[in-house]
Scaffold this motif. Structure first.
Motif, PDB file in Angstrom:
ATOM      1  N   SER A  16      56.143  48.998  31.108  1.00  0.00           N
ATOM      2  CA  SER A  16      55.736  48.948  32.510  1.00  0.00           C
ATOM      3  C   SER A  16      54.466  48.124  32.695  1.00  0.00           C
ATOM      4  N   THR A  17      53.873  47.662  31.582  1.00  0.00           N
ATOM      5  CA  THR A  17      52.586  46.939  31.539  1.00  0.00           C
ATOM      6  C   THR A  17      51.423  47.739  32.129  1.00  0.00           C
ATOM      7  N   ILE A  18      51.547  49.089  32.170  1.00  0.00           N
ATOM      8  CA  ILE A  18      50.400  49.893  32.599  1.00  0.00           C
ATOM      9  C   ILE A  18      49.326  49.853  31.515  1.00  0.00           C
ATOM     10  N   GLY A  19      49.715  50.132  30.276  1.00  0.00           N
ATOM     11  CA  GLY A  19      48.800  50.003  29.126  1.00  0.00           C
ATOM     12  C   GLY A  19      47.516  50.788  29.256  1.00  0.00           C
ATOM     13  N   SER A  64      50.011  50.701  40.302  1.00  0.00           N
ATOM     14  CA  SER A  64      49.815  49.257  40.411  1.00  0.00           C
ATOM     15  C   SER A  64      49.879  48.592  39.035  1.00  0.00           C
ATOM     16  N   THR A  65      50.092  49.388  37.977  1.00  0.00           N
ATOM     17  CA  THR A  65      50.125  48.962  36.563  1.00  0.00           C
ATOM     18  C   THR A  65      48.798  48.366  36.099  1.00  0.00           C
ATOM     19  N   VAL A  66      47.688  48.691  36.802  1.00  0.00           N
ATOM     20  CA  VAL A  66      46.382  48.276  36.292  1.00  0.00           C
ATOM     21  C   VAL A  66      46.059  49.118  35.057  1.00  0.00           C
ATOM     22  N   SER A 120      44.601  40.883  38.387  1.00  0.00           N
ATOM     23  CA  SER A 120      45.660  40.446  37.467  1.00  0.00           C
ATOM     24  C   SER A 120      46.430  41.653  36.926  1.00  0.00           C
ATOM     25  N   THR A 121      46.012  42.851  37.269  1.00  0.00           N
ATOM     26  CA  THR A 121      46.557  44.132  36.764  1.00  0.00           C
ATOM     27  C   THR A 121      46.469  44.243  35.239  1.00  0.00           C
ATOM     28  N   ILE A 122      45.562  43.502  34.591  1.00  0.00           N
ATOM     29  CA  ILE A 122      45.367  43.697  33.144  1.00  0.00           C
ATOM     30  C   ILE A 122      44.700  45.054  32.918  1.00  0.00           C
ATOM     31  N   SER A 182      50.282  39.520  28.852  1.00  0.00           N
ATOM     32  CA  SER A 182      51.386  40.288  29.432  1.00  0.00           C
ATOM     33  C   SER A 182      50.864  41.283  30.468  1.00  0.00           C
ATOM     34  N   THR A 183      49.554  41.307  30.694  1.00  0.00           N
ATOM     35  CA  THR A 183      48.845  42.235  31.595  1.00  0.00           C
ATOM     36  C   THR A 183      49.003  43.694  31.180  1.00  0.00           C
ATOM     37  N   VAL A 184      49.340  43.960  29.901  1.00  0.00           N
ATOM     38  CA  VAL A 184      49.337  45.350  29.433  1.00  0.00           C
ATOM     39  C   VAL A 184      47.892  45.835  29.330  1.00  0.00           C
TER      40      VAL A 184
END
Ligand code: K
Ligand code: K
Lengths: 291, 291
Positions: free
Chosen positions: A112-115, A227-229, B112-114, B227-229
């Motif tokens: 989901s690229t939340i990370g 927002s996957t931030v 960038s939602t990183i 990948s903005t993870v």
């Protein structure tokens, strides 16, 4: 989403100069937005940072005096703690991170690229594998989000059609304008906005009950996750006793999925409106400079 | 990107059942992919986690014996440290987080939602502001990424056209097939894949020189950031002396921007190929069940 479709289809029919102008105008807009944001957040957060530094320095000094340990020795302990932290160890005892449910949660934050970063691969093999795993996983999730958005708009179209049919039947006119079937981008954005708010409020009630966060903190967490931030300052379902509460873990996953899908759609719908705004700005600028 | 355009335009012409089947097939695929990933990462990382726990428990015990402090007192210090950590304090001295350049870096990770999470708003006002700031910022960035992808494909189209024109002139035939102008999704994906690799290798060389990471660690960081993870286990430009090296900070920002744009495009191109794969799978399944 007609506008979205048009926007991607019409790329070859636009003159390059208009495309270029739009691209740079947006770039400038984002740069200014970021500079303004930097100034505001710096003003807001800088005093808190300085105060936290003072408080921590004082606490470290007090502790070193109380137990007669040099600050250097304490700092070497803290460096060891930092090292342990990257493997997921926390002062407050938490759940296991790399058992199967924990690894599933981790994999979810990757695709989901939340990370959140509470869990991150510590072995070199894990790191290399992650790159290839993430490449396909993230692509698949983007496709899933796009399908979700498509289906959401299809559903809205059917609802609009049904609503118009019922209205027309009441009014006695049998004709249905095909154009009426398509909801406008403003309607879609408004409905998505309501959907995100609804999911966020529902999720925040759950989190404030289960995680010991205030409702506002839970709402903030919801936005950061949806927002996957994913800063990782608040992370749900990490407490020791959460490991056994299966219904909560399931609800957490489902709410996250729904929230991320809706928010992705909301961002896309908002970006279409922004594109219209850019076109309007370019048109106005063109008229001003031509006259 | 013809396929991308078609995919968004054709949503109303598809029968609902096919759309639904595709959506659920992808959902099942992602769920299986996540379960497999969870099993693999759990196998890889669980031993390292247990070893890290043992090591840390031993170090804490040794420290408590050496200085004659109870483990509870040490843990209360660590809890204070955790609190300080959320305000950006680290055992290893780092750069200021909420001065203007630091806040700019933070704002960049938001839009960038990183979301590396090294910096996150600590005040309630900052948290509430972030929600609204992020909503518009993230939407604008998605639009910017889409513009980038459009422009990238336009550039490729022009290059293909130019290449074909030159070839045709050499062969003596003057006609140009319009279809030849459009690069296929496979060509676009391959070129984007090369572009991401090129940017990542370039950025990794810079990071391994400036951050004291190995080249592989730098590549891993590049993938996680692009990948903005953004796990936040490795974060560039956070050391104390980096504050003064302006060229490095600028290069860091530009490389990130380029990397994120290219990787977003790569994910989108890959997702189009995946959609074709889903259609093929559905077709094959349909033939199997119909015969
Ligand atoms: K993220
Ligand atoms: K993150």
């Amino acid at each position: 989403m007609t506008e979205k479709g048009e926007f991607l289809c019409s790329c070859s029919s636009l003159t390059p100069s208009r495309e270029t102008a739009r691209f740079y105008l947006l770039g400038i807009f984002i740069a200014v937005y970021m500079l303004a944001g930097a100034a505001i957040f710096s003003t807001l957060e800088r005093p808190a940072e300085l105060m936290a530094h003072q408080l921590w320095d004082q606490r470290l000094k007090d502790f070193s005096q109380l137990y007669n340990i040099s600050c250097e020795d304490l700092e070497s302990l803290l460096l060891h703690y930092e090292e342990a932290r990257t493997a997921g160890i926390r002062a407050e005892p938490g759940r296991a991170l790399w058992d199967i449910p924990g690894a599933f949660y981790f994999v979810g934050t990757v695709v989901s690229t939340i990370g959140f970063g509470v869990t991150a691969p510590s072995t070199m093999t894990g790191k290399i594998l992650l790159v290839f795993y993430g490449l396909f996983g993230c692509s698949a999730t983007i496709l899933f989000f796009n399908f979700f958005l498509e289906r959401f708009i299809t559903l809205l179209s059917f609802l609009t059609l049904w609503f118009h049919k019922r209205k027309n039947r009441k009014n006695g006119s049998g004709e249905i304008n095909v154009e009426e079937r398509k909801p406008s981008v403003y309607q879609v954005t408004l409905i998505l906005w309501c959907a995100v708010l609804l999911v966020a409020c529902g999720a925040a009630s759950l989190y404030s009950a289960m995680e010991g966060w205030t409702f506002l903190e839970s709402l903030y967490f919801c936005f950061v996750a949806f927002s996957t931030v994913g800063f990782g300052d608040f992370v749900s379902s990490q407490r020791e006793h959460h490991e056994e509460i299966w219904p909560y873990q399931m609800a957490n996953c489902l709410l996250m999925l729904l929230g991320v899908c809706c928010t992705y759609s909301l961002f896309n719908a908002t970006s279409v409106i922004m594109k219209q705004g850019l076109d309007w700005t370019l048109g106005t600028l063109g008229r001003i400079f031509n006259s």
